[in-house]
Design an enzyme around this catalytic site. Structure first.
Site, mmCIF file in Angstrom:
data_model
loop_
_atom_site.group_PDB
_atom_site.id
_atom_site.type_symbol
_atom_site.label_atom_id
_atom_site.label_comp_id
_atom_site.label_asym_id
_atom_site.label_seq_id
_atom_site.Cartn_x
_atom_site.Cartn_y
_atom_site.Cartn_z
ATOM 1 C CB CYS A 133 -90.269 5.536 8.472
ATOM 2 S SG CYS A 133 -90.836 6.280 7.095
ATOM 3 N NE ARG A 239 -95.916 10.845 1.888
ATOM 4 C CZ ARG A 239 -95.011 10.190 2.525
ATOM 5 N NH1 ARG A 239 -94.985 10.125 3.812
ATOM 6 N NH2 ARG A 239 -94.137 10.016 1.953
ATOM 7 C CG HIS A 246 -95.364 6.201 8.495
ATOM 8 N ND1 HIS A 246 -95.733 7.496 8.420
ATOM 9 C CD2 HIS A 246 -94.204 6.045 8.061
ATOM 10 C CE1 HIS A 246 -94.672 8.072 7.406
ATOM 11 N NE2 HIS A 246 -93.916 7.113 7.466
HETATM 12 P P1 NAP Z 1 -86.390 18.046 5.765
HETATM 13 O O1 NAP Z 1 -87.224 18.405 6.943
HETATM 14 O O2 NAP Z 1 -86.608 18.523 4.483
HETATM 15 O O3 NAP Z 1 -84.989 18.349 6.276
HETATM 16 C C1 NAP Z 1 -83.743 18.171 5.425
HETATM 17 C C2 NAP Z 1 -82.510 18.462 6.195
HETATM 18 O O4 NAP Z 1 -81.454 18.338 5.393
HETATM 19 C C3 NAP Z 1 -82.393 19.824 6.507
HETATM 20 O O5 NAP Z 1 -81.692 20.130 7.719
HETATM 21 C C4 NAP Z 1 -81.391 20.489 5.513
HETATM 22 O O6 NAP Z 1 -81.081 22.028 5.743
HETATM 23 C C5 NAP Z 1 -80.609 19.392 5.022
HETATM 24 N N1 NAP Z 1 -80.156 19.544 3.705
HETATM 25 C C6 NAP Z 1 -80.762 19.743 2.736
HETATM 26 N N2 NAP Z 1 -80.134 19.962 1.600
HETATM 27 C C7 NAP Z 1 -78.881 20.050 2.199
HETATM 28 C C8 NAP Z 1 -77.652 20.305 1.332
HETATM 29 N N3 NAP Z 1 -77.354 20.572 0.293
HETATM 30 N N4 NAP Z 1 -76.506 20.440 2.243
HETATM 31 C C9 NAP Z 1 -76.571 20.437 3.664
HETATM 32 N N5 NAP Z 1 -77.853 20.034 4.330
HETATM 33 C C10 NAP Z 1 -78.600 19.896 3.467
HETATM 34 O O7 NAP Z 1 -86.200 16.373 5.647
HETATM 35 P P2 NAP Z 1 -86.510 15.354 6.966
HETATM 36 O O8 NAP Z 1 -87.776 14.703 6.769
HETATM 37 O O9 NAP Z 1 -85.893 15.857 8.084
HETATM 38 O O10 NAP Z 1 -85.587 14.008 6.021
HETATM 39 C C11 NAP Z 1 -84.331 14.354 5.937
HETATM 40 C C12 NAP Z 1 -83.876 13.043 5.216
HETATM 41 O O11 NAP Z 1 -83.668 11.998 6.516
HETATM 42 C C13 NAP Z 1 -84.476 12.399 4.220
HETATM 43 O O12 NAP Z 1 -84.009 13.034 2.958
HETATM 44 C C14 NAP Z 1 -84.215 11.140 4.243
HETATM 45 O O13 NAP Z 1 -83.099 10.654 3.645
HETATM 46 C C15 NAP Z 1 -83.987 10.676 5.673
HETATM 47 N N6 NAP Z 1 -85.273 10.125 6.277
HETATM 48 C C16 NAP Z 1 -85.417 8.828 6.762
HETATM 49 C C17 NAP Z 1 -86.510 8.279 7.122
HETATM 50 C C18 NAP Z 1 -86.325 6.958 7.743
HETATM 51 O O14 NAP Z 1 -87.426 6.453 7.223
HETATM 52 N N7 NAP Z 1 -85.445 6.409 8.207
HETATM 53 C C19 NAP Z 1 -87.587 9.141 7.461
HETATM 54 C C20 NAP Z 1 -87.481 10.544 7.090
HETATM 55 C C21 NAP Z 1 -86.362 10.908 6.586
HETATM 56 P P3 NAP Z 1 -81.431 23.281 5.633
HETATM 57 O O15 NAP Z 1 -82.573 23.487 6.694
HETATM 58 O O16 NAP Z 1 -80.477 24.092 5.698
HETATM 59 O O17 NAP Z 1 -82.159 23.182 4.210
HETATM 60 C C1 3JM Z 2 -87.588 9.006 3.448
HETATM 61 O O1 3JM Z 2 -82.712 12.001 -0.999
HETATM 62 C C2 3JM Z 2 -83.518 12.439 -0.806
HETATM 63 O O2 3JM Z 2 -84.121 13.201 -1.340
HETATM 64 C C3 3JM Z 2 -84.264 11.875 0.252
HETATM 65 C C4 3JM Z 2 -85.675 11.237 0.074
HETATM 66 C C5 3JM Z 2 -86.272 10.389 1.512
HETATM 67 C C6 3JM Z 2 -85.751 9.070 1.661
HETATM 68 C C7 3JM Z 2 -84.599 8.425 1.292
HETATM 69 O O3 3JM Z 2 -84.802 7.777 0.205
HETATM 70 O O4 3JM Z 2 -83.486 8.392 1.888
HETATM 71 C C8 3JM Z 2 -87.328 11.197 2.031
HETATM 72 C C9 3JM Z 2 -87.878 10.165 3.025
HETATM 73 C C10 3JM Z 2 -86.563 8.414 2.769
HETATM 74 C C11 3JM Z 2 -86.141 7.076 3.591
HETATM 75 O O5 3JM Z 2 -86.116 7.038 4.604
HETATM 76 O O6 3JM Z 2 -85.830 6.332 2.517
#
Ligand code: NAP
Ligand code: 3JM
Length: 340
Positions: A133, A239, A246
């Protein structure tokens, strides 16, 4: 525009980013046939609203992708590493939001306003990575300047919202603020310190160099997106107790002189950008104002008088939208329009 409609899966549909993906697919009227929602066993059977209906959540598994054209992943890096290859094997193009594949040489890392041409390289492995992000909003703002006068070095400090950590962190800040107001003890689980009324110079884990992984994502991803390994980047990622949005203080040294007025004009005409810069009226980009917006906001545009060719910017975007869900859906739109 062709009439074709696509089968799309969202892996991590119940999360902060997944929920925003549904919102963006709806707001941008993505040409959908089937929308398949996937998450962990904790969520199986749960129903999520989409357009005028409710869709039941299924289990993210290797056989969940039959018939899917495009799979949007936001369920964490380890789930992407485990399940994205299975989605590709089932015939889907994957747009991955995690850090799992971003730095692989044969996987394109894409911000549509900056390097849409890189999408063509998805054919190597069937996967396109969405940058972090903090990187996305910074490169959107820097691209027009980079193209015009070059950029030698970037010094960036971030002020990142808790929504970037996910749904649990949003809840943690809300609960800490409530407990503080009630005079009760504050609970912390997600962050190592209290986040309410505090700033934590610690995002993702620390490396031996003293930098965090989040900071190095900004360094390495920026070089990859600009295809410029020589660009100097140093980052401090912090943070802050903000729910959405952000903010970034970005200082650049350009290859040639450019005035603040020229930067303002360039960015005013740039795709995906909005200049918000009337400091005498107290008008500048604010995290609270970016919530729900697709544009990246830039203001406080001024010359850095401490060096010959320097510019300072304040860049703000909705981290869950342009920083994640919107960028991924924009990539999916290009894939659907130009490649499928
Ligand atoms: P979040 O609110 O914690 O949501 C996590 C999601 O992943 C939920 O739908 C969860 O399902 C699912 N999940 C977790 N463990 C799982 C498993 N073992 N099997 C299947 N599904 C699982 O997190 P978020 O903020 O949406 O972020 C999710 C991911 O997106 C991050 O970990 C990161 O890799 C990525 N992300 C990227 C950016 C970016 O900068 N591009 C920003 C933020 C996040 P349940 O509800 O069933 O637990
Ligand atoms: C943003 O694998 C994880 O636990 C996800 C951690 C995470 C990430 C990541 O490294 O993919 C949380 C929030 C990011 C990201 O965009 O890099």
């Amino acid at each position: 525009m062709s009439e074709r409609k696509f089968n799309v899966a969202v892996a991590g549909a119940t999360g902060a980013v997944g929920g925003a993906m549904l919102n963006v697919l709806e707001r941008r009227d993505f040409p959908l046939n089937e929308l398949r929602l996937l998450a962990s066993e904790r969520s199986v059977g749960k129903k999520l609203k989409f357009r005028d209906s409710e869709i039941e959540v299924g289990l993210l598994s290797k056989d969940a992708f039959a018939g899917i054209d495009i799979a949007l992943f936001s369920a964490g890096a380890s789930r992407s590493l485990e399940f994205a290859p299975a989605a590709v094997a089932a015939g889907a193009v994957v747009v991955d939001n995690s850090s799992g594949f971003r730095m692989d040489d044969d996987i394109p890392l894409v911000v549509p306003e900056v390097n849409p041409q890189a999408i063509a390289r998805y054919k190597n492995r069937g996967i396109i990575a969405n940058p972090n992000c903090s990187t996305i909003q910074m490169v959107v703002a820097l691209k027009p300047i980079y193209d015009k006068v070059g950029i030698k070095r970037i010094v960036v400090s971030t002020y990142q919202a808790v929504s970037g950590t996910g749904a649990k962190a949003i809840e943690e800040l809300r609960e800490q603020v409530k407990a503080y107001a009630a005079g009760s003890p504050l609970q912390k689980e997600v962050y190592p310190h209290q986040i309410a009324f505090n700033c934590l110079p610690h995002i993702d884990s620390f490396l031996d160099t003293g930098y965090t992984k989040e900071e190095m994502k900004m360094v390495n991803e920026t070089r990859k997106i600009f295809e410029d390994p020589a660009i100097g980047v140093t980052a401090t990622a912090v943070r802050v107790p903000v729910f959405y949005g952000h903010s970034e203080s970005v200082n650049i040294e350009t290859g040639e002189k450019i005035s603040a007025a020229e930067v303002k004009e360039l960015l005013g005409a740039a795709p995906g950008m909005k200049v918000v810069d009337e400091p005498s009226l107290s008008i500048y980009p604010l995290a609270l104002d970016c919530e729900g917006k697709f544009e990246t906001l830039v203001g406080r545009i001024r010359e850095d008088e401490s060096i010959d060719n320097g510019i300072n910017l304040w860049v703000v975007a909705d981290n869950i939208l342009k920083g994640a869900a919107l960028n991924a859906v924009q990539i999916a739109e290009i894939v659907a329009r130009d490649y499928l």
